[in-house]
Design a protein around this motif. Structure first.
Motif, PDB file in Angstrom:
ATOM      1  N   UNK A  44      21.272 -25.390 -36.483  1.00 40.84           N
ATOM      2  CA  UNK A  44      19.629 -25.265 -36.839  1.00 40.84           C
ATOM      3  C   UNK A  44      18.770 -26.375 -36.648  1.00 40.84           C
ATOM      4  N   UNK A  45      18.446 -26.601 -35.184  1.00 45.28           N
ATOM      5  CA  UNK A  45      17.612 -27.457 -34.842  1.00 45.28           C
ATOM      6  C   UNK A  45      18.045 -28.903 -34.965  1.00 45.28           C
ATOM      7  N   UNK A  46      19.274 -29.185 -34.919  1.00 42.89           N
ATOM      8  CA  UNK A  46      19.818 -30.596 -34.985  1.00 42.89           C
ATOM      9  C   UNK A  46      19.219 -31.474 -33.984  1.00 42.89           C
ATOM     10  N   UNK A  47      19.139 -32.845 -34.337  1.00 43.96           N
ATOM     11  CA  UNK A  47      18.662 -33.823 -33.412  1.00 43.96           C
ATOM     12  C   UNK A  47      19.608 -34.853 -32.805  1.00 43.96           C
ATOM     13  N   UNK A  48      20.754 -34.668 -33.364  1.00 44.50           N
ATOM     14  CA  UNK A  48      22.035 -35.675 -33.050  1.00 44.50           C
ATOM     15  C   UNK A  48      23.094 -35.389 -31.961  1.00 44.50           C
ATOM     16  N   UNK A  49      22.820 -34.293 -31.448  1.00 47.01           N
ATOM     17  CA  UNK A  49      23.703 -33.857 -30.438  1.00 47.01           C
ATOM     18  C   UNK A  49      24.950 -32.897 -30.952  1.00 47.01           C
ATOM     19  N   UNK A  50      24.495 -32.445 -32.048  1.00 43.62           N
ATOM     20  CA  UNK A  50      25.494 -31.202 -32.798  1.00 43.62           C
ATOM     21  C   UNK A  50      25.764 -29.834 -31.721  1.00 43.62           C
ATOM     22  N   UNK A  51      24.883 -29.696 -31.022  1.00 40.67           N
ATOM     23  CA  UNK A  51      25.000 -28.387 -30.324  1.00 40.67           C
ATOM     24  C   UNK A  51      25.948 -28.898 -28.976  1.00 40.67           C
ATOM     25  N   UNK A  52      26.083 -29.971 -28.396  1.00 43.03           N
ATOM     26  CA  UNK A  52      26.825 -30.592 -27.511  1.00 43.03           C
ATOM     27  C   UNK A  52      28.032 -30.505 -28.026  1.00 43.03           C
ATOM     28  N   UNK A  60      37.213 -25.628 -26.417  1.00 39.36           N
ATOM     29  CA  UNK A  60      38.840 -25.890 -26.706  1.00 39.36           C
ATOM     30  C   UNK A  60      39.349 -24.953 -27.587  1.00 39.36           C
ATOM     31  N   UNK A  61      38.508 -24.357 -28.619  1.00 43.20           N
ATOM     32  CA  UNK A  61      39.339 -23.436 -29.377  1.00 43.20           C
ATOM     33  C   UNK A  61      38.365 -22.247 -29.436  1.00 43.20           C
ATOM     34  N   UNK A  62      39.324 -20.886 -28.983  1.00 42.81           N
ATOM     35  CA  UNK A  62      38.850 -19.643 -28.618  1.00 42.81           C
ATOM     36  C   UNK A  62      38.207 -18.992 -30.093  1.00 42.81           C
ATOM     37  N   UNK A  63      38.675 -19.558 -31.219  1.00 46.01           N
ATOM     38  CA  UNK A  63      38.091 -19.069 -32.547  1.00 46.01           C
ATOM     39  C   UNK A  63      36.854 -19.723 -32.755  1.00 46.01           C
ATOM     40  N   UNK A  64      36.348 -20.415 -32.268  1.00 44.07           N
ATOM     41  CA  UNK A  64      35.018 -21.067 -32.713  1.00 44.07           C
ATOM     42  C   UNK A  64      33.543 -20.446 -31.746  1.00 44.07           C
ATOM     43  N   UNK A  65      32.763 -20.170 -32.257  1.00 42.09           N
ATOM     44  CA  UNK A  65      31.676 -19.673 -31.460  1.00 42.09           C
ATOM     45  C   UNK A  65      30.630 -20.487 -31.950  1.00 42.09           C
ATOM     46  N   UNK A  66      29.382 -20.631 -31.261  1.00 43.04           N
ATOM     47  CA  UNK A  66      28.054 -21.463 -31.285  1.00 43.04           C
ATOM     48  C   UNK A  66      27.148 -20.685 -31.185  1.00 43.04           C
ATOM     49  N   UNK A  67      25.854 -20.849 -32.035  1.00 44.27           N
ATOM     50  CA  UNK A  67      24.752 -20.125 -32.002  1.00 44.27           C
ATOM     51  C   UNK A  67      23.572 -21.343 -32.204  1.00 44.27           C
ATOM     52  N   UNK A  68      22.695 -21.368 -31.111  1.00 39.18           N
ATOM     53  CA  UNK A  68      21.697 -22.382 -31.109  1.00 39.18           C
ATOM     54  C   UNK A  68      20.244 -21.818 -31.475  1.00 39.18           C
ATOM     55  N   UNK A  69      19.771 -22.107 -32.648  1.00 37.84           N
ATOM     56  CA  UNK A  69      18.398 -21.646 -33.091  1.00 37.84           C
ATOM     57  C   UNK A  69      17.302 -22.377 -32.218  1.00 37.84           C
ATOM     58  N   UNK A  70      16.120 -21.870 -31.926  1.00 38.33           N
ATOM     59  CA  UNK A  70      15.113 -22.376 -31.289  1.00 38.33           C
ATOM     60  C   UNK A  70      14.673 -23.778 -31.926  1.00 38.33           C
ATOM     61  N   UNK A 302      15.228 -17.242 -34.473  1.00 45.05           N
ATOM     62  CA  UNK A 302      15.001 -17.016 -33.200  1.00 45.05           C
ATOM     63  C   UNK A 302      16.155 -17.650 -32.448  1.00 45.05           C
ATOM     64  N   UNK A 303      17.018 -17.389 -31.809  1.00 44.84           N
ATOM     65  CA  UNK A 303      18.159 -18.020 -31.030  1.00 44.84           C
ATOM     66  C   UNK A 303      17.735 -18.363 -29.688  1.00 44.84           C
ATOM     67  N   UNK A 304      18.144 -19.692 -29.460  1.00 39.99           N
ATOM     68  CA  UNK A 304      17.956 -20.131 -28.130  1.00 39.99           C
ATOM     69  C   UNK A 304      19.038 -19.676 -26.952  1.00 39.99           C
ATOM     70  N   UNK A 305      20.272 -19.914 -27.727  1.00 42.28           N
ATOM     71  CA  UNK A 305      21.644 -19.954 -26.596  1.00 42.28           C
ATOM     72  C   UNK A 305      22.727 -19.782 -27.543  1.00 42.28           C
ATOM     73  N   UNK A 306      23.797 -19.211 -26.987  1.00 41.72           N
ATOM     74  CA  UNK A 306      25.030 -19.280 -27.590  1.00 41.72           C
ATOM     75  C   UNK A 306      26.247 -19.765 -26.511  1.00 41.72           C
ATOM     76  N   UNK A 311      27.134 -12.643 -24.867  1.00 39.75           N
ATOM     77  CA  UNK A 311      26.849 -12.144 -26.393  1.00 39.75           C
ATOM     78  C   UNK A 311      25.714 -12.065 -26.708  1.00 39.75           C
ATOM     79  N   UNK A 312      25.115 -11.064 -27.644  1.00 40.91           N
ATOM     80  CA  UNK A 312      23.887 -10.661 -28.225  1.00 40.91           C
ATOM     81  C   UNK A 312      23.935 -11.048 -29.523  1.00 40.91           C
ATOM     82  N   UNK A 313      23.171 -11.540 -30.279  1.00 39.75           N
ATOM     83  CA  UNK A 313      23.102 -11.916 -31.493  1.00 39.75           C
ATOM     84  C   UNK A 313      21.686 -11.409 -32.169  1.00 39.75           C
TER      85      UNK A 313
END
Length: 313
Positions: A44-52, A60-70, A302-306, A311-313
């Motif tokens: 949710x718009x993190x500023x500390x490298x959380x998306x990386x 590394x984990x197939x069960x983990x999915x990421x969604x990045x908000x605008x 609004x979603x920036x990327x996944x 995948x569509x969100x």
């Protein structure tokens, strides 16, 4: 008994340090409990490298999915995004700071199997300061009008519910979201049970007193007519008070042949009525502002990327 399929939705904000430990502790619990599972990390718009960090965990984990908000939309908006992206029959929501122990999830699932649609994990003892606790109580007070007093007192960000409930708010579009209120659109079968609440592993909470206060105000004006009812009652009370003053002034004039002296008295009466009018106008203005935002069809998020580009969100 068949094992359920579970989607865990976690809004992430400036939690790069904690996320690896969270996933390391959460995945073994899910693998033991569920026939199939996934962890949806909504940045949710993190500023500390959380998306990386989320990208590394997803790789590394197939069960983990990421969604990045605008940008930063708020915890409940991020939750709504993750809930709509969930693929399995049950959804668990929890914070990103490990204050909600994954080992407590089986307790929630057991309670859900008793016929409930939503189960909250209420902290046995919350690890918050005075102002945060006060703001939390105000938020729960705001929810009482929508959820009922008993349920509102026990709400928590640690919850499990049936994914089918999201059909009740599938078409919801507003910048002001409250997952707890939206869930009431689909069911009345709520319950709660006490669970452990751990201290935050790193950093400080991003949910400040002012953010919780703003969230409570948004819930009251966005999902309830209670403020309008309060304004109407206040206006009625002031009108009755003014009528009593008028009767007193006329009665004194008739009996004693004089009027009530004193500018301060008149000024105070004027101030009371003016304040009541301004309060009512302010409340009405808040509702008009929300109608304005709905007419603009401003999105909830609004979603920036996944982490899965296809995948569509």
């Amino acid at each position: 008994m068949d094992r359920p399929t579970i989607s865990v939705v976690i809004p992430v904000y400036n939690s790069a340090e904690i996320l690896p430990a969270l996933i390391e502790q959460l995945l073994p619990v899910l693998h033991e409990l569920a026939a199939a599972s996934e962890v949806i990390l909504v940045n949710d718009g993190s500023r500390d490298g959380s998306w990386s960090v989320i990208g590394d965990l997803a790789a590394r984990h197939p069960d983990v999915r990421g969604i990045e908000m605008m940008r930063n939309y708020g915890q409940h908006n991020a939750l709504l995004c993750g809930i709509r992206a969930a693929r399995f029959s049950l959804i668990v929501t929890m914070d990103d700071d490990l204050q909600h122990p994954p080992e407590e999830i089986p307790k929630l699932l057991t309670k859900l199997s008793e016929g409930y649609d939503v189960v909250y994990g209420t902290p046995i003892k919350e690890e918050h300061g005075l102002w945060r606790d006060l703001a939390s109580r105000m938020t729960k007070l705001a929810l009482q009008n929508s959820m009922g007093a008993e349920t509102a007192r026990k709400i928590s960000a640690f919850r499990v519910f049936r994914t089918d409930l999201r059909n009740a708010f599938a078409d919801y579009r507003s910048p002001f979201a409250s997952i707890d209120v939206l869930l009431t659109w689909g069911t009345t079968r709520f319950t709660a049970l006490p669970v452990r609440h751990e201290p935050r592993r790193a950093g400080v909470s991003n949910y400040t007193f002012m953010k919780l206060l703003t969230h409570a105000f948004n819930m009251m004006t966005g999902f309830s007519v209670l403020p309008l009812q309060v304004a109407s009652f206040l206006g009625f009370a002031c009108a009755c008070f003014g009528l009593l003053i008028l009767v007193y002034v006329i009665g004194r004039y008739v009996i004693q042949g004089g009027s009530v002296p004193g500018f301060p008295f008149l000024a105070s009466i004027i101030a009371i009525f003016s304040g009541a009018q301004l309060l009512a106008l302010g409340v009405i203005g808040e509702y008009l502002a929300r109608m304005h935002f709905r007419m603009m069809e401003r999105p909830t998020y609004a979603v920036r990327s996944t982490t899965s580009p296809e995948e569509k969100v």
